[in-house]
Design a protein around this motif. Sequence first.
Motif: not given
Length: 73
Positions: A34-45
Motif C-alpha cells: 500500500y505504501q509503495k503503490f497506493c499511498k495517495g489513494v484515499l480509502p472508501g469505495g
Amino acid sequence: MRIALSVLFLSTQLATTVALAQTAAEREACQADYQKFCKGVLPGGGHVIKCLADHMSELTPECQKVVKANTPG
C-alpha cells in the motif's frame, strides 16, 4: 490551524492502516505494498483494493492473497 490539524490527523491515520483489509493480519500483509503503490489513494469505495489489484503482479505473495480474497469476482 484547525485544517492543519485535520490534515495531520488524516495523514497519520492513512500511514498507519491500509484501510482495505478487515483483520490485522491482512493489513500487515499489504501495508508495505500500500505504501509503495497506493499511498495517495484515499480509502472508501473500494479505491485502495482497486489500486492494489492494478499492481497485482508487483505485490508480495501475501498481499496478493488478501487482494484476491477481497476482490469481488
